[in-house]
Design a protein around this motif. Sequence first.
Motif, PDB file in Angstrom:
ATOM      1  N   LEU A 238       0.824  -1.212   0.000  1.00 37.59           N
ATOM      2  CA  LEU A 238       0.000   0.000   0.000  1.00 37.59           C
ATOM      3  C   LEU A 238       0.855   1.258   0.000  1.00 37.59           C
ATOM      4  O   LEU A 238       0.343   2.365  -0.146  1.00 37.59           O
ATOM      5  CB  LEU A 238      -0.911   0.015   1.233  1.00 37.59           C
ATOM      6  CG  LEU A 238      -1.894  -1.158   1.341  1.00 37.59           C
ATOM      7  CD1 LEU A 238      -2.555  -1.155   2.718  1.00 37.59           C
ATOM      8  CD2 LEU A 238      -2.935  -1.104   0.241  1.00 37.59           C
ATOM      9  N   GLY A 239       2.173   1.097   0.175  1.00 37.49           N
ATOM     10  CA  GLY A 239       3.100   2.221   0.251  1.00 37.49           C
ATOM     11  C   GLY A 239       3.645   2.346   1.658  1.00 37.49           C
ATOM     12  O   GLY A 239       3.434   1.483   2.516  1.00 37.49           O
ATOM     13  N   SER A 240       4.359   3.417   1.921  1.00 37.98           N
ATOM     14  CA  SER A 240       4.831   3.684   3.275  1.00 37.98           C
ATOM     15  C   SER A 240       3.743   4.444   4.027  1.00 37.98           C
ATOM     16  O   SER A 240       2.890   5.081   3.410  1.00 37.98           O
ATOM     17  CB  SER A 240       6.132   4.487   3.252  1.00 37.98           C
ATOM     18  OG  SER A 240       5.912   5.747   2.635  1.00 37.98           O
ATOM     19  N   VAL A 241       3.762   4.367   5.341  1.00 38.28           N
ATOM     20  CA  VAL A 241       2.686   4.998   6.112  1.00 38.28           C
ATOM     21  C   VAL A 241       3.079   6.393   6.565  1.00 38.28           C
ATOM     22  O   VAL A 241       4.247   6.685   6.791  1.00 38.28           O
ATOM     23  CB  VAL A 241       2.299   4.156   7.347  1.00 38.28           C
ATOM     24  CG1 VAL A 241       1.799   2.788   6.929  1.00 38.28           C
ATOM     25  CG2 VAL A 241       3.457   4.039   8.323  1.00 38.28           C
ATOM     26  N   ASP A 242       2.094   7.269   6.641  1.00 40.73           N
ATOM     27  CA  ASP A 242       2.233   8.558   7.297  1.00 40.73           C
ATOM     28  C   ASP A 242       1.680   8.345   8.697  1.00 40.73           C
ATOM     29  O   ASP A 242       0.456   8.284   8.889  1.00 40.73           O
ATOM     30  CB  ASP A 242       1.430   9.630   6.543  1.00 40.73           C
ATOM     31  CG  ASP A 242       1.610  11.021   7.127  1.00 40.73           C
ATOM     32  OD1 ASP A 242       1.448  11.160   8.364  1.00 40.73           O
ATOM     33  OD2 ASP A 242       1.884  11.955   6.366  1.00 40.73           O
ATOM     34  N   ALA A 243       2.543   8.195   9.682  1.00 42.05           N
ATOM     35  CA  ALA A 243       2.115   7.789  11.020  1.00 42.05           C
ATOM     36  C   ALA A 243       1.104   8.762  11.620  1.00 42.05           C
ATOM     37  O   ALA A 243       0.147   8.343  12.285  1.00 42.05           O
ATOM     38  CB  ALA A 243       3.327   7.644  11.939  1.00 42.05           C
ATOM     39  N   PHE A 244       1.300  10.057  11.384  1.00 42.21           N
ATOM     40  CA  PHE A 244       0.373  11.062  11.924  1.00 42.21           C
ATOM     41  C   PHE A 244      -1.022  10.876  11.352  1.00 42.21           C
ATOM     42  O   PHE A 244      -2.016  10.776  12.080  1.00 42.21           O
ATOM     43  CB  PHE A 244       0.904  12.464  11.621  1.00 42.21           C
ATOM     44  CG  PHE A 244      -0.037  13.580  12.014  1.00 42.21           C
ATOM     45  CD1 PHE A 244      -0.127  14.002  13.335  1.00 42.21           C
ATOM     46  CD2 PHE A 244      -0.816  14.206  11.060  1.00 42.21           C
ATOM     47  CE1 PHE A 244      -0.989  15.025  13.695  1.00 42.21           C
ATOM     48  CE2 PHE A 244      -1.682  15.234  11.414  1.00 42.21           C
ATOM     49  CZ  PHE A 244      -1.770  15.641  12.728  1.00 42.21           C
ATOM     50  N   ASN A 245      -1.099  10.799  10.015  1.00 37.53           N
ATOM     51  CA  ASN A 245      -2.401  10.638   9.375  1.00 37.53           C
ATOM     52  C   ASN A 245      -2.998   9.264   9.642  1.00 37.53           C
ATOM     53  O   ASN A 245      -4.224   9.115   9.731  1.00 37.53           O
ATOM     54  CB  ASN A 245      -2.278  10.869   7.864  1.00 37.53           C
ATOM     55  CG  ASN A 245      -2.142  12.335   7.517  1.00 37.53           C
ATOM     56  OD1 ASN A 245      -2.536  13.209   8.294  1.00 37.53           O
ATOM     57  ND2 ASN A 245      -1.573  12.629   6.358  1.00 37.53           N
TER      58      ASN A 245
END
Length: 283
Positions: free
Chosen positions: A145-152
């Motif tokens: 799914l890609g890398s995660v944006d931890a904040f979002n």
Amino acid sequence: KNGDSGFAATGGGASLYFAKPSWQTGPGVPNDGARDVPDVSLNASWYHDPYAMITGGMFVPNGGTSAAAPSFAGIVALLNQYLKTNGLGNINPKLYQLAQSAPSAFHDITSGSNIVPCETHSTQDCRNGSMGYSAHVGYDQVTGLGSVDAFNLARSWKGGAQSPHLVVTKLTASTTIAAGGAFDMAITVSNQGTADAGAFEMRVYLTANGDVSTANDWSVYCNVPGLAVGAFWNCNGTLSLGKSVTPGIYYVLGVADAKNSVQQADHSGGAALASTGSLTVTK
């Protein structure tokens, strides 16, 4: 190519043993009836951007699954703390759900591959002297799914209020200029939030000390009618300086939402402010 010997690449592909779970759906997911991997991506290179570790008083660059997996485990631990739960269980169904309902929780990786040479027919995947997959829009067997944006990811997981998040993702400008002259600049603002942004003004300033509150009177701005989630806006222009500007070292600053017109979850300067570095003004 591996920095020591041979070739190295990420894993990925379809399982020979496990059927596709009901939750593994979404754009790009192969219709192959098999459990596809990976689910998400993290950096794992030992060579071009390794993890920095200190062991025995020495710096030791690290990488591989042994670095990426515990890094993501740390993100999940923070997520668990943020949600105030005693455990999240199998998070995969939620990840695939959020990839469709809150795409800003992920950074979709659309280029690159894990294709490596192989001995033809040495495995059922090696048919023409190479094997692997290419990244593309949506899910793929290279980056998931890609890398995660931890904040979002945390905000989306909690199901809290959705909000825009405007970020300066590009800012370029000349490095020298004569007093009374002009220089070109370009700024790009992206909406990395979970909701569309309304109209706002992006602006570029010149300041002597790197603080936007002390910027001088010369600036360039662009009015943006609105910005959808995941979209970006480019603003290019020429900034002219008056002859009264004192020669010296200045800074070019870009602000995503100069008038704070958009209600965002994070109005921090680190998210909405960027600098090209020093600009020398000569006589």
